[in-house]
Each structure stands twice: as structure tokens, then as C-alpha cells.
Design an enzyme around this catalytic site. Structure first.
Site, short mmCIF file in Angstrom:
data_model
loop_
_atom_site.label_atom_id
_atom_site.label_comp_id
_atom_site.label_asym_id
_atom_site.label_seq_id
_atom_site.Cartn_x
_atom_site.Cartn_y
_atom_site.Cartn_z
N LYS A 85 -23.42 32.27 -102.61
CA LYS A 85 -22.92 32.76 -103.90
C LYS A 85 -21.93 33.87 -103.61
CE LYS A 85 -24.02 32.25 -108.42
NZ LYS A 85 -24.53 31.08 -109.12
N GLY A 91 -30.35 30.47 -126.96
CA GLY A 91 -29.03 30.47 -126.32
C GLY A 91 -28.36 29.13 -126.53
N GLY A 97 -25.05 28.08 -125.82
CA GLY A 97 -23.76 27.96 -125.16
C GLY A 97 -23.56 26.56 -124.59
N LYS A 98 -22.88 26.50 -123.46
CA LYS A 98 -22.52 25.20 -122.87
C LYS A 98 -23.75 24.36 -122.57
CE LYS A 98 -20.04 27.33 -119.67
NZ LYS A 98 -20.00 28.71 -120.19
N VAL A 99 -24.83 25.02 -122.15
CA VAL A 99 -26.05 24.28 -121.80
C VAL A 99 -26.93 24.08 -123.04
CG1 VAL A 99 -28.16 24.31 -120.42
CG2 VAL A 99 -26.02 25.16 -119.43
N GLY A 100 -27.24 25.17 -123.74
CA GLY A 100 -28.20 25.12 -124.84
C GLY A 100 -27.81 24.16 -125.95
P1 NAI Z 1 -22.72 30.30 -122.07
O1 NAI Z 1 -22.09 31.62 -121.79
O2 NAI Z 1 -21.87 29.14 -122.42
O3 NAI Z 1 -23.82 30.44 -123.23
C1 NAI Z 1 -24.76 31.44 -123.28
C2 NAI Z 1 -25.15 31.62 -124.75
O4 NAI Z 1 -26.24 32.52 -124.82
C3 NAI Z 1 -24.03 32.22 -125.62
O5 NAI Z 1 -23.85 31.44 -126.79
C4 NAI Z 1 -24.54 33.61 -125.95
O6 NAI Z 1 -24.12 34.08 -127.22
C5 NAI Z 1 -26.03 33.39 -125.93
N1 NAI Z 1 -26.83 34.58 -125.74
C6 NAI Z 1 -26.58 35.71 -125.04
N2 NAI Z 1 -27.62 36.55 -125.09
C7 NAI Z 1 -28.57 35.94 -125.83
C8 NAI Z 1 -29.88 36.28 -126.21
N3 NAI Z 1 -30.44 37.43 -125.86
N4 NAI Z 1 -30.57 35.39 -126.95
C9 NAI Z 1 -30.05 34.20 -127.31
N5 NAI Z 1 -28.81 33.84 -126.98
C10 NAI Z 1 -28.08 34.69 -126.24
O7 NAI Z 1 -23.59 29.99 -120.76
P2 NAI Z 1 -24.14 28.58 -120.27
O8 NAI Z 1 -23.19 27.96 -119.33
O9 NAI Z 1 -24.66 27.81 -121.44
O10 NAI Z 1 -25.36 29.06 -119.36
C11 NAI Z 1 -26.59 29.45 -119.95
C12 NAI Z 1 -27.55 29.82 -118.83
O11 NAI Z 1 -27.73 28.70 -117.97
C13 NAI Z 1 -27.08 30.96 -117.94
O12 NAI Z 1 -28.21 31.71 -117.53
C14 NAI Z 1 -26.48 30.25 -116.74
O13 NAI Z 1 -26.51 31.06 -115.58
C15 NAI Z 1 -27.42 29.07 -116.63
N6 NAI Z 1 -26.86 27.93 -115.94
C16 NAI Z 1 -25.71 27.34 -116.39
C17 NAI Z 1 -25.19 26.25 -115.72
C18 NAI Z 1 -23.97 25.54 -116.22
O14 NAI Z 1 -23.64 24.50 -115.65
N7 NAI Z 1 -23.29 26.02 -117.24
C19 NAI Z 1 -25.83 25.72 -114.50
C20 NAI Z 1 -27.08 26.36 -114.16
C21 NAI Z 1 -27.55 27.44 -114.86
#
Ligand code: NAI
Length: 356
Positions: free
Chosen positions: A79, A179, A181-184
Site C-alpha cells: 500500500k 454508507g 457510496g460506490k460500494v454501499g
Molecule cells: P465512497 O467514498 O464512494 O463512499 C463512502 C460513503 O460513506 C459516502 O457516501 C459518505 O458520505 C459515506 N459516509 C461517510 N461517513 C459516514 C458515516 N459515518 N456513516 C454513514 N455514511 C458515511 O467510498 P466507497 O468506495 O464506497 O468505499 C466504502 C468503503 O469500502 C471504504 O471503507 C473503502 O475503503 C472500502 N472499500 C472500497 C473498495 C472499492 O472498490 N471502492 C474496495 C474495498 C474496500
């Protein structure tokens, strides 16, 4: 805070990268190359100081090694962290300077996106190094890894359902997604399609609005903490790390925790508290490996079908971990770590057989 030497003692290589002209200050940490080149993303973050950045790089690279090992990949764990505010400090010059440091490692470390870096950034880094994944499809990359990460989390959740309720489906279950975002938000879509009821929360109104427009059947909340005590079967942390504290472990209503966020356990010992409370925890680095499987596939020339098939195996790897935990009488996190270390040691030792 643990000392750097305790955390870093088992790491293979740590490289400090400085380029005054671009303002680059970065650290590349390689935990292990026992299974292959160390693969892992680049985090761009305004760390308070270099110690904080180093500790993060060391912990994250270790988790990447376990993630790759549990996913059955021929990659090690690495990393990188770039110290700075991405909205202020990111520039073509800085990213290309970083790319030259990645190139200098000759393929021992292969980078990808992480928090604060995006496919467009990897396209820039790739102008200086061939050891870059997570590029845009236009540049031969695999693009946004959120889709396959969500798919992997869903497969891990189905495995938990199989293990606990004897059926590999979330139909009729209630799942809380924290959450969006892209994953949720992709996970919400998968769950609804499988017949689950979804209650979801985000701190960002725009994220809630987007999910409401796409999935009107999802019940949305503005307070993510309300999901901890909500009447649900599964709790899915998909925001930032550290969601599972001792307090959450004792207050949680759900019987299963399975989510996409990295580093969900806030402290050592929370996995034991969850187990003691009768909560089945699917280790984050096992179920969120979809993005890693995707970028690993990109190294040889990306095939979405092949990557998707690889991600579907998270169902089996999650069941392996839960089965091993039960058999060995350890928590699921310890079980996953043991399985990963076993594979790294076993396969890593194959190098004793000389191939002339
Ligand atoms: P993202 O940045 O697209 O989405 C994160 C979401 O969480 C945002 O909508 C944000 O407003 C929300 N958020 C922030 N704090 C919050 C809280 N306290 N309660 C509820 N929602 C909150 O990130 P993404 O890509 O969806 O990643 C989410 C998680 O998954 C991260 O921890 C990331 O490290 C992990 N991850 C992501 C991968 C990927 O391919 N995108 C791969 C493996 C892990």
C-alpha cells in the site's frame, strides 16, 4: 498508538519517496511478496504527521497481503500513502513523480486507487510506470471497482446466511447498510433484487437522494448510528473504517456483520466481543476483496467476466473462514488471518524448488 517498530517488524520493504519540485512526500510499504508482486492502492490523505502516515501504510499493506491471500490471488500485499490534501496538493507533476518511484521498484509493488485517488489519477501515474492498475477503461483499465466490491460483499453475506440460517439467500431478511457510496449503493441494489428489505443511511444528503432515485424501495435514514440498534438481521458497514467499537458490539441488534468498509474493527478484541455477543462477523478483508480481484485481473489484461467469476468465489472463501473459526475455536478474524498466513508460508516456500 502502537510503535512503528512493532507494527513494521514483519514488513519486507518500506520506501520513503520525496520530490521537492512537485512537493511529493509518499511512503510505499510492502508487507509481503511471498505470493507475488505486492498489490494495493495509493491513499492520498492529509496525515497529521509522517508517523501517522507510516503507521497507516504499514497496517494497510498488511491487510492487503491477507486480503490477496484469502482471495486465492497470486499477489502479495502493499500500500502507498501520499501525504497531502488531495483537493489542494494533487497535480500532474506530483502524480508523475510518484509514478517514477513506483516504477523504480521494478514491479515489486503494483498500485491502484484508494481513498483520495481515482481512475483519472491512475491514468496519470501510468504515464511514468507500467505497474499501475485501476486505470480508466479508455486506457485499458478496469474502471470503478465499487461494482465488483459490492458484488463480493453480497456473496459474503449470502455465505453468512447459508452458515447461520441454512439458506444462501437474503430473501425476507432485513439488512442495514451504513454508507451509500460506490460500494454501499450497489450493495443496496443487489440486496433488493435478492428479496431483502433494506434500511440504509449516509451522512451525505446527495448520497441519500441518489439512492432514493435509484431504489425507491429502500428505507433511508439520515442518522447512521440509528442502524446499530435497528431491528435488522444484518449490519453492513460500507463507509469508513473503525465502525465496530466495543460499544457497537454490545449494542448491535443484528446477528450478522458483513460490509465493504476496510478496517472495520476499531480495536483489537472487538472481534471477541462480537463473538461473545453471538454476532457472526464476516472479516472485512475476506468479503471486500472484489475490488482487489478486479485490479489483479487488470495486470494481465482485463476481462470483466473472469474478474466477476473470481469475485463469486468470495462465497466459498467466506464459508471456509467461518468453518475454520468454528473448528479451531477462534474468532473469524483470527481464522482468516491464520488461513492467509498458512497460504503465504506454504506457497511462498515453493521458491525453494529451483526452476533453472
Ligand atoms: P465512497 O467514498 O464512494 O463512499 C463512502 C460513503 O460513506 C459516502 O457516501 C459518505 O458520505 C459515506 N459516509 C461517510 N461517513 C459516514 C458515516 N459515518 N456513516 C454513514 N455514511 C458515511 O467510498 P466507497 O468506495 O464506497 O468505499 C466504502 C468503503 O469500502 C471504504 O471503507 C473503502 O475503503 C472500502 N472499500 C472500497 C473498495 C472499492 O472498490 N471502492 C474496495 C474495498 C474496500
Amino acid at each position: 498508538m502502537p510503535s512503528v517498530f512493532t507494527v513494521g517488524a514483519q514488513h519486507e520493504q518500506v520506501v520513503f519517496c520525496v520530490d521537492a519540485a512537485s512537493g511529493l512526500r509518499a511512503i510505499i510499504a510492502i508487507y509481503s511478496t511471498a505470493l507475488g508482486p505486492a498489490l494495493g492502492g495509493t491513499r492520498f490523505h492529509p496525515y497529521v504527521d509522517e508517523d501517522a502516515a507510516l503507521l497507516d501504510a504499514l497496517a494497510l499493506s498488511r491487510a492487503m497481503a491477507y486480503k490477496a491471500a484469502c482471495a486465492g490471488l497470486d499477489f502479495g500485499g502493499g500500500k502507498a500513502v501520499i501525504i497531502g490534501d488531495p483537493s489542494r496538493d494533487k497535480s500532474e507533476l506530483l502524480l508523475r513523480a510518484y509514478g517514477r518511484f513506483v516504477a523504480s521498484l521494478g514491479g515489486r509493488y503494483i498500485t491502484a486507487c484508494d481513498v483520495g485517488t481515482y481512475v483519472e489519477d491512475m491514468d496519470v501515474v501510468a504515464r511514468e510506470s507500467r505497474w499501475v492498475t485501476g486505470r480508466s477503461p479508455a486506457q485499458g483499465g478496469s474502471g470503478d471497482s465499487g461494482v465488483l466490491t459490492a458484488y463480493g460483499v453480497f456473496e459474503g453475506m449470502r455465505a453468512c446466511a447459508e452458515y447461520l440460517w441454512g439458506t444462501p439467500s437474503l430473501v425476507g431478511r432485513r439488512v442495514a447498510v451504513a454508507g451509500l457510496g460506490k460500494v454501499g449503493r450497489r450493495l443496496v441494489g443487489r440486496l433488493l433484487a435478492d428479496g431483502a428489505a433494506v434500511v440504509a443511511a449516509d451522512v451525505d444528503q446527495a448520497a441519500l437522494d441518489r439512492v432514493h432515485a435509484q431504489y425507491p424501495d429502500a428505507e433511508l435514514r439520515t442518522d447512521p448510528d440509528a442502524l446499530i440498534t435497528a431491528d435488522v438481521d444484518v449490519y453492513s458497514p460500507c463507509a469508513l473504517g473503525g465502525a465496530l467499537t466495543a460499544e457497537v458490539a454490545s449494542a448491535l441488534y443484528a446477528r450478522v456483520v458483513c460490509g465493504g468498509a476496510n478496517n472495520q474493527l476499531a480495536d483489537a478484541g472487538v472481534d471477541e466481543r462480537l463473538a461473545a455477543a453471538g454476532v457472526l462477523y464476516a472479516p472485512d478483508f475476506v468479503v471486500n476483496a472484489g475490488g482487489l480481484i478486479q485490479v489483479a485481473d487488470e495486470v494481465e489484461g482485463y476481462s470483466h467476466e473472469r474478474a466477476q467469476a473470481g469475485v463469486s468465489r468470495i462465497f466459498a472463501s467466506t464459508l471456509d473462514v467461518l468453518g475454520h473459526a468454528e473448528q479451531a475455536g477462534v474468532t473469524s478474524t483470527v481464522a482468516a488471518t491464520q488461513l492467509a498466513e498458512r497460504r503465504m508460508t506454504g506457497i511462498g516456500q515453493l521458491r525453494r524448488i529451483l526452476i533453472p
